[in-house]
Design an enzyme around this catalytic site. Sequence first.
Site, PDB file in Angstrom:
ATOM      1  N   SER A 238       0.856  -1.187   0.000  1.00  0.00           N
ATOM      2  CA  SER A 238       0.000   0.000   0.000  1.00  0.00           C
ATOM      3  C   SER A 238       0.889   1.233   0.000  1.00  0.00           C
ATOM      4  CB  SER A 238      -0.883   0.012   1.241  1.00  0.00           C
ATOM      5  OG  SER A 238      -0.082   0.335   2.360  1.00  0.00           O
ATOM      6  N   LYS A 239       0.265   2.375  -0.103  1.00  0.00           N
ATOM      7  CA  LYS A 239       1.001   3.635  -0.153  1.00  0.00           C
ATOM      8  C   LYS A 239       1.903   3.770   1.077  1.00  0.00           C
ATOM      9  CE  LYS A 239       0.154   8.423  -1.274  1.00  0.00           C
ATOM     10  NZ  LYS A 239       1.038   8.620  -2.387  1.00  0.00           N
ATOM     11  N   ARG A 240       1.362   3.310   2.186  1.00  0.00           N
ATOM     12  CA  ARG A 240       2.094   3.403   3.452  1.00  0.00           C
ATOM     13  C   ARG A 240       3.414   2.631   3.376  1.00  0.00           C
ATOM     14  NH1 ARG A 240       1.007   0.056   7.961  1.00  0.00           N
ATOM     15  NH2 ARG A 240      -0.592  -0.906   6.680  1.00  0.00           N
ATOM     16  N   HIS A 241       3.421   1.527   2.666  1.00  0.00           N
ATOM     17  CA  HIS A 241       4.621   0.698   2.619  1.00  0.00           C
ATOM     18  C   HIS A 241       5.595   1.108   1.533  1.00  0.00           C
ATOM     19  CE1 HIS A 241       1.636  -2.410   4.123  1.00  0.00           C
ATOM     20  NE2 HIS A 241       2.352  -2.006   5.137  1.00  0.00           N
ATOM     21  N   GLY A 242       5.113   1.774   0.529  1.00  0.00           N
ATOM     22  CA  GLY A 242       6.055   2.113  -0.535  1.00  0.00           C
ATOM     23  C   GLY A 242       5.485   1.943  -1.928  1.00  0.00           C
TER      24      GLY A 242
END
Length: 467
Positions: A238-242
């Site tokens: 996800s965006k949070r992870h990269g």
Amino acid sequence: MSKVVTRFPPSPTGFLHIGGARTALFNWLFARGRGGEFVLRIEDTDQARSTPEMTQAIVDGMTWLGLNWDHGPYLQSDRTELYNQYIERLIASGHAYYCDCTPEAVDAMRETAKAAGKKPKYDGSCRNRNLGPGPGRVVRFRAPEGLCAWADMVKGPMEMDFEEMVDDFVIRRGNGSPMYNLAVVVDDAEMGVTHIIRGEDHLSNTPKQIALYLALGLPVPAFGHLPMIFGPDRKKLSKRHGAMSVMEYEAMGFLPEAVVNYLLRLGWGHGDQELFTRQEMIELFSEKGLGTSPAMFDMAKLEAVSAHYIKEADPARLAGLLPRFLAELGVADPDPARLAAAVPLYQPRAKTLREMAEGMAFFFAPDQALEHDAEALAKFVTPESAPLLEAAARLVEEAPVFEPEPLEESFKTWLDGQGLKFKAVAQPVRVALSGRTFSPGLFEMMLVLGRESTVRRLRRAAALAGA
Ligand code: GLU
């Protein structure tokens, strides 16, 4: 064997994210290691979702990562004429036909198939109607029967029935625009692509594409399908992870070679080696090292790789990259000589350029306006430390040689004479010079600041301490 040609064909509906960048890298390496060529192709047939800004962002991301291309960027939107020629060829050879079924009718066929426990499919109603062109009519490919087999570069031998995997799918929409599977096969064939490495989210397209190659009498390239990249929680990235733009990694202060090395290890390995020079990657990369289980994105690992590359980097290059990060912290036009002197102090430990900038920003504050951390000031810049700070200022002012070792010697001699330990002055001096309780070595810091700034900062702190 013919010349190896690989390609990266992103759809410009989003930035170049980590998954796409990994695919680009693997294809680039495969070509570069075999004296081959690498093509960049922008798949913008979905005009509604594609924007020129996104195309530019993809080009910027590739450029930043150093993934140069020999051909392109081609735009599929410029090539409609060519796709139509191939579509006409398929119609003429009986491999494709016009269809006027409404979307509702097609949906109903799918529902019927589902209700009968079959795969939802177009039922071939228009197959033998010999329809000609007409407004809103789509062109469908006549799905083959028999075995679809290929030797996947990642997954090994693959076998499936065409009937299971391929229905009479649309190759040209009612509005005349070509569909992805047709355009991709035409382009890969026209561009001489020999090897296709891509995410396994495309696995279901591969039998359709193979069917098209066979119908067109074209050689089928080699395919390799990479497992997906997961976040640390084993969920889709996800965006949070990269799953964000690679350019955001630039903005976070990662060097491109660190990101490239990290991407390489997301699904490819060579023994337990973690770090590879670009030349090594080019020489070593092959399908043999591609893993079959999902790769996991791990920020801590990226940071560790980044720390390595920062440590190894040419200090002058880092000095050239740092002003942008310093500017974000309010430091405009850092003094170049001071910046050059500060860089090596932070190289051994910093994980990112941003972290380096945060560490060194205090060097560039005006001496009279350096902000001190309130807690550090209260704890170490006290009335008791005022005379020590003043004495330290005098020592620096009068030191015959302004260099770390002689300075340290003269501090030692003075402290011994006072019956004091180094500890008694270390923190007050550190806070005076840097505004905080952690910094590079005191005497190295003095050298970067220069004699005058050091004396001014010590005197200012002495005054604050005495107040
Ligand atoms: N345009 C496709 C995508 O962005 C790539 C398709 C392919 O690799 O064949 O996913």
